[in-house]
Design a protein around this motif. Sequence first.
Motif: not given
Length: 539
Positions: A334-354
């Motif tokens: 669960a921690r691994i999946v949560a970390a991957a989701d957070e990384a994807r969310r951060r990448l999506e945010r960076d793409l959208h905002d950057g």
Amino acid sequence: MRRKQSRVRGWPASTPGAVTARHRTDIAPTSLRARLVSLSLRPTTPPCWLGVAVAAAFIAAESVLVYWLKQLSPGDAFGVVYLLGVLVVSTIWGLGVAVATSLASAIAFDYFRNWPNAFVPDADDLAAVAVFLVVALLANTLAGLARSHAAEADRRRAEADLVAEQQAALRRVATLVARGATSSEVFSAVAEESARCLGVLNATLLRYQPDGSGMIVAARDEPGLPKMPVGERLTLEGENIAAMVLQTGTPARMDSHDHASGSAAARIRELGLRAGVGAPIVVDGRLWGVIIAGTSRREPLPSDTEPRLAEFADLVATAIANAEAHAQLTASRARIVAAADEARRRLERDLHDGAQQRLVSLGLTLRTAESAVPPELSALQTQLSEVVAGLVDVSADLREISRGIHPAILSKGGLGPALKALARRSSVPVELDLDLTDRVPESAEVAAYYVAAEALTNAAKYAQASGIHIHARTEGPHLHLAVRDDGVGGAEPTEGSGLIGLTDRVEALGGQLQITSHPGCGTTLIVRIPIVTESPTTS
């Protein structure tokens, strides 16, 4: 022997009611022989008065028989008839009754041997008495040996039955452990099986707490006595089995709690229990708890109770270790999946905002430059227009990529709107059936979303499907999702990383993913994800 006798006399349930005459004549002698052997080899001797009565009956019956035989053949003595009673009485009863029967039989034999003449003892009579006594002694000795062997055989058979019963109970508990049953199920089964195998009516599993107390996690109570509720805490000061095991880490017993000190001993007396034996439960080298077998009888429990109880304690330790390992593995996934989701969310945010914002800004700048180009430079204006169109296409592609990484609509609107957005973008017609009453944990929504997205992608690329049906609902403590297509089927869950990754994601949340894909019958994905966090029983 009694068990065999009852099986001979009774008929199995599968045997027809009509029994042939041949069967009846076969069974009757066998039953009679079984009765005689059981009577003669029984480990306990019948009462002495019964032996005297049987001896008198035999001598009377033998005398009548001899008298009748003497009428037919006056010259014969027929003394061997009296040996029958001597053999029977000497075999079943003790030496005293056997000697008395031998003397009485010898006197009766001598009397009828001289009958109708007067009975005058002589040397032959003494020899007859000696013969009868020797026969009685031999029969009694042989019967005693046979009885001792029979008693030993019964004891060994009882021990074998006891071992077999305990092994069967241990196998039943081990099966629960192997199936991954919950700790509470294993605890209850251990309490029930250990009490039954040990011949007691009370068994308790106690878990040691950090403050030095003990909490009851399972109990099997004796009918008619007060019950020990699961969750009750006992302070372990004073004299009690749990405290002794906690202090020594070894099995302990108390044959009486009548004068024991402490609140735990008082609670045990209140429950009507007197004697008990406890065995430690050791998990990964640490003392986790204790299993205690108790009885309301005043007699102490057998001396072999400790090792037998320790076998159940070992199974409990295995179950706890397995549960803890599974919980740790699930938490790690669960921690691994949560970390991957957070990384994807951060990448999506960076793409959208950057990147996306920069592309939009660059496109606007080029549009401004395009409008400022003089008419005579039409070729340059055309080139700028093509560059702007390319930037728009790149921005659209990047937007689609960011949606696939982590859709913003999922975070804002929940699973229902996200599934509708997937259905609108799908190249294959999608029929939605949604019954999502409340928002569920984001981790469950993300897992369900990616399952649906992967299923739509596979249906469009590989399944040649013409239609897809998605059904999602919240029911009780679970989120249910089913995705079915009418494609060619034949999907192999073990091939490719997509379905394997989805399975890991769902199982990391404690859920289940079932894939059915028979060739020519389409593909069905059924997901069940818990949305209510269950409190761990082993932490």
